[in-house]
Write an enzyme that holds these catalytic residues in place. Structure first.
Site, mmCIF file in Angstrom:
data_model
loop_
_atom_site.group_PDB
_atom_site.id
_atom_site.type_symbol
_atom_site.label_atom_id
_atom_site.label_comp_id
_atom_site.label_asym_id
_atom_site.label_seq_id
_atom_site.Cartn_x
_atom_site.Cartn_y
_atom_site.Cartn_z
ATOM 1 C CB CYS A 257 -1.011 -0.011 1.141
ATOM 2 S SG CYS A 257 -0.505 -0.851 2.646
ATOM 3 N NE ARG B 201 2.470 -8.992 5.291
ATOM 4 C CZ ARG B 201 1.159 -8.985 5.095
ATOM 5 N NH1 ARG B 201 0.393 -9.837 5.776
ATOM 6 N NH2 ARG B 201 0.608 -8.152 4.233
ATOM 7 C CD GLN C 93 -1.365 -9.724 0.748
ATOM 8 O OE1 GLN C 93 -1.063 -8.551 0.534
ATOM 9 N NE2 GLN C 93 -2.102 -10.086 1.775
ATOM 10 C CG ASP D 37 -1.881 -5.941 -2.026
ATOM 11 O OD1 ASP D 37 -3.024 -5.753 -1.572
ATOM 12 O OD2 ASP D 37 -0.851 -5.465 -1.520
ATOM 13 C CG HIS E 29 -3.865 -0.846 -2.284
ATOM 14 N ND1 HIS E 29 -2.795 -1.635 -2.640
ATOM 15 C CD2 HIS E 29 -4.030 -1.006 -0.954
ATOM 16 C CE1 HIS E 29 -2.320 -2.240 -1.564
ATOM 17 N NE2 HIS E 29 -3.047 -1.869 -0.521
ATOM 18 C CE LYS F 207 -8.291 -8.084 9.297
ATOM 19 N NZ LYS F 207 -6.973 -8.703 9.069
ATOM 20 C CG HIS G 188 -5.687 -1.342 2.282
ATOM 21 N ND1 HIS G 188 -4.310 -1.216 2.303
ATOM 22 C CD2 HIS G 188 -6.174 -0.193 2.810
ATOM 23 C CE1 HIS G 188 -3.994 -0.043 2.834
ATOM 24 N NE2 HIS G 188 -5.114 0.588 3.154
#
Length: 637
Positions: free
Chosen positions: A334, A363, A381, A383, A385, A465, A511
C-alpha cells in the site's frame, strides 16, 4: 429467604438462597440433571455448583448446546494431566487450553512421551473417567495457591500463580488426587467425559519463548459422543491424505530448504499452477479496470515511518542497511501505491483508480508458527488498492463482493462466510475516523444483502476490514479475501483530488485481496481438490501413453499437436508396461491419459482414460483435443 430465577422460557422458579445450577436442574427434571454439564448465568458459563444470584437469568446447558463442546475438551485436558501424573509422577504440569478441534497439555519431562506412552495415558484417562469422580472448585488467594503448588512440587504452576495480581482470587479445581489452577468452568464429574482421543506430541517452549524450557505437548480431541469422535477422526485421516506438504512432494510442486527458512521454492510444475492463477486474475483485472503495478522490494525506512508500519508493525519486518541508509523489505504494497498516486494530480473525474500488484512481500513469522505454504515468510498477494472518493466506496465494495464470489465459484468455494473486524487496541487514527470507517463497511454489507458477524478488535492497525471465509471439500474454514477501509494512509501521504467545486479532498483507500497470499491459497487448493487440480490449472493436462514402440511416432504427433493448441501434454516413451504408465499418471493426478496402440495409430483416434472416471472409450483425436480446449477456456471444475 428464597431467590427468584428466570428460565429461558421466561418462567420464574423459586429456589432456596444459595441454590446452585445443580439444584435448579434437580427441581426441573431428573433427566435434565443427568444431562446437565454447566449453567449459563446472565450470559456467562458457570459450573453447575456455582451459587445462583437473585434475579439471574439461568439456562441449564447440555450436550445439545454448542458452548459445551469446549467445556468437554477443557475438562478432558485436565483428565489428561491427571492420567500423566498417575503414570509419570515426576512430570511437571504446565497449561492445558482448548484449541480448534481439541486441546493440548504441556508437560516438563526428562524424556518426551512415545506413541506407546500415549496409548497407556489414554487407557488411564478412560479408567479415571469411568471412576466418575466429582470435580470441585475452590477459590484461594495468590499466596495460598503458591503454597499449595510448591508443596506439590509443581514449579510451572507456582510461576503461573505468582503472575496473578495480588488480591485477585484464583480458582483451583480438584478431581480425585489431582489439583489444577484454572479459571474453569468444568463438567461436574469425570463420568461426563466419554469420547476422547490423544493424537500426537510436539515440542513447545514454556510461554512460547525459546529462552525457556522445552516442554512435551500432548494433543488430543474430545466430543460428546463416540459417533462424533469417529466422524472427526475419519475427517482427520482424509485431511492427512490431502496434506499439501505431503502432496507437494509427491506431485513435485514445491520444496523448502534451510538456506531460506519458511520460504517456498516452486518447482516447474508448481510454477505452472502459480502462473496459472496469476494469468486467471490478470484476465479478470483487465475486464474490471485494474491497472497492474510493479514496485520495489526494499524501501527507505522513512516510508514505513510515514505509513505507520514502523511503529505498529516493525516486529514483523526485515531491515537492512545500504549506503548508510536503513531500508526495510516491504511487508505490504500500500505505501508504494500511495507514492505512485502522488506523482500526479487527480480530479474526481479520474477516480476511482484501481491498482493491482503481484509483487513479493516479506513478513517475519516465528519458526514455531510457520507451516508449509499456509504460513510463510515471503509470498505474493493478489493485492489491490482502490483509491476513490467517499461517495464511491459503497458501489466499489459492492462490485468487489461480486468479483470475489465469481472467483471463489471458479474453485468450488460456494459457501462464503463474512465477518466485520473492528478496531484493534494498537491503531492509527481517531475514534471518529474509525467510527466512520466501520460504519462504511457495515453499510456496504447491509446494502449488498450480505450476512455477517463481528470480530471485535481484529481489524488492521490502519483500518477495519471485512474478511471472507470459505469452506473446503472437508468443510474446513479458511479465511481468504479481505477488504479494508483506510482514511489514515491517504492523509499521512498527503494524497488529494480536486472535488467538483474546485476544492481539494482527501481520497479513501480500499485495500482488497481475493485469494490473499498465493502461496497459502495454493496450499488450501491442493487440500481442497486432493492435488487433482481442475484441467485448466493442472501442471500436466494430458499424458500420452503409447503401448508399443510402433505407436511412438503417432504419440509424438499428438504431443506436437497438443502443444500447438497450448495444451500441456507429457509424452511417456519409457519401456514400461502400459498399466505401469497409467498408474504413474494417476499418481500424478493428470486429468487425461491417452493410451495408443496400433489401431489408434492407424485410425487417428485415441483411447481416453480420465483420472477419476476411468475408461472413456475411443475418440477422434481432434474432437478430444477440442473438448479439452473448451474445458481449459471455460475453466471448468
Amino acid at each position: 429467604m428464597p431467590i427468584s430465577i428466570q428460565l429461558p422460557d421466561d418462567s420464574v422458579r423459586q429456589l432456596p438462597d444459595g441454590a446452585t445450577g445443580m439444584d435448579l436442574a434437580t427441581s426441573i427434571s431428573p433427566r435434565l440433571l443427568d444431562a446437565a454439564l454447566a449453567t449459563q448465568v446472565d450470559g456467562q458459563l458457570k459450573d453447575l455448583t456455582h451459587p445462583l444470584p437473585e434475579g439471574a437469568q439461568v439456562a441449564i446447558l447440555t450436550a445439545k448446546n454448542p458452548e459445551t463442546l469446549d467445556l468437554i475438551r477443557h475438562s478432558t485436558a485436565h483428565l489428561l494431566a491427571q492420567a500423566v501424573k498417575r503414570l509419570f509422577p515426576t512430570a511437571k504440569v504446565g497449561i492445558g487450553p482448548v484449541i480448534e478441534d481439541g486441546f493440548y497439555y504441556d508437560f516438563l519431562v526428562e524424556t518426551f512421551f512415545t506413541p506407546e506412552d500415549l496409548a497407556s495415558i489414554e487407557s488411564e484417562m478412560k479408567r479415571l473417567a469411568d471412576a466418575d469422580m466429582p470435580v470441585s472448585r475452590e477459590e484461594v488467594d495468590r499466596a495460598a495457591a503458591i503454597e499449595r503448588f510448591t508443596a506439590l512440587g509443581e514449579p510451572l504452576k507456582v510461576e503461573l500463580a505468582g503472575a496473578i495480581p495480588e488480591g485477585e482470587p484464583l480458582a483451583l479445581y480438584r478431581q480425585g488426587d489431582f489439583l489444577d489452577l484454572c479459571r474453569g468452568p468444568h463438567v461436574p464429574n469425570t463420568g461426563k467425559l466419554k469420547a476422547f482421543k490423544l493424537t500426537h506430541t510436539a515440542a513447545a517452549y514454556w510461554k512460547g519463548s525459546e529462552k525457556n524450557a522445552q516442554l512435551c505437548r500432548i494433543y488430543g480431541t474430545a466430543f460428546h459422543t463416540q459417533k462424533d469422535l469417529d466422524e472427526h477422526l475419519a475427517r482427520r485421516e482424509e485431511a492427512r491424505a490431502r496434506d499439501h506438504r505431503k502432496l507437494g512432494r509427491e506431485l513435485d510442486l514445491f520444496s523448502f530448504h534451510p538456506e531460506a527458512p519458511a520460504s517456498p521454492f516452486f518447482h516447474p510444475k508448481g510454477t505452472v499452477v502459480y502462473n496459472g492463477l496469476l494469468d486467471y486474475l490478470r484476465s479478470l483485472y483487465r475486464r474490471r479496470g485494474y491497472q497492474e503495478l510493479i514496485t520495489p522490494q526494499a524501501l527507505d525506512v522513512s516510508l514505513w515511518k510515514t505509513s505507520g508500519h514502523y511503529d505498529k508493525y516493525q516486529e514483523s519486518m526485515y531491515f537492512t542497511e545500504v549506503d548508510e541508509r536503513e531500508y526495510a523489505l516491504k511487508p505490504m504494497n500500500c505505501p508504494t501505491h500511495c507514492l505512485i498516486y502522488g506523482t500526479d494530480k487527480h480530479s474526481y473525474r479520474d477516480l476511482p483508480i484501481r491498482y493491482a500488484d503481484f509483487g513479493r512481500i516479506h513478513r517475519y513469522e516465528r519458526s514455531g508458527v510457520t507451516q508449509g505454504l499456509t504460513r510463510v515468510r515471503t509470498f505474493c498477494q493478489d493485492d489491490g488498492h482502490i483509491i476513490c472518493t467517499p461517495e464511491q466506496m459503497k458501489p466499489e465494495m459492492a462490485a468487489f463482493f461480486t468479483f470475489l464470489r465469481e472467483v471463489y465459484a471458479t474453485f468450488g468455494f460456494e459457501d462464503v462466510q463474512v465477518a466485520l473486524s473492528t478496531r484493534p487496541e494498537q491503531r492509527l487514527g481517531s475514534d471518529e475516523v474509525w467510527d466512520q470507517a466501520e460504519g462504511a463497511l457495515a453499510d456496504a454489507l447491509q446494502e449488498a444483502g450480505v450476512a455477517y458477524h463481528i470480530n471485535p478488535g481484529e481489524g488492521a492497525f490502519y483500518g477495519p476490514k471485512i474478511e471472507f471465509q470459505v469452506l473446503d471439500a472437508l468443510r474446513r474454514p479458511w479465511q481468504l479475501g479481505t477488504v479494508q477501509v483506510d482514511y489514515s494512509m491517504p492523509a499521512r501521504f498527503g494524497l488529494t483530488y480536486i472535488k467538483p467545486d474546485g476544492s481539494e479532498g482527501t481520497p479513501v483507500m480500499l485495500h482488497r485481496a481475493i485469494l490473499g497470499s498465493l502461496e497459502r491459497f495454493i496450499g488450501i487448493l491442493i487440500e481442497h481438490c486432493a492435488g487433482a487440480f481442475p484441467p485448466w490449472l493442472a501442471p500436466v493436462q494430458i499424458a500420452i501413453l503409447p503401448i508399443t514402440d510402433r505407436a511412438h511416432d503417432y504419440a509424438r504427433q499428438i504431443h506436437s499437436r497438443a502443444l500447438d493448441l497450448d495444451i500441456r501434454a507429457e509424452l511417456d516413451l519409457r519401456n514400461e508396461k502400459v498399466n505401469a504408465k497409467i498408474r504413474d499418471a494417476q499418481l500424478q493426478k493428470i486429468p487425461y491419459m491417452l493410451v495408443l496402440g496400433d489401431r489408434e495409430a492407424a485410425d487417428g483416434t485415441v483411447s481416453v482414460r480420465h483420472r477419476r472416471d476411468g475408461n472413456l472409450g475411443t475418440q477422434a483425436l481432434e474432437a478430444f483435443l477440442e473438448n479439452v480446449q473448451q474445458q481449459i477456456h471455460k475453466r471448468e471444475r
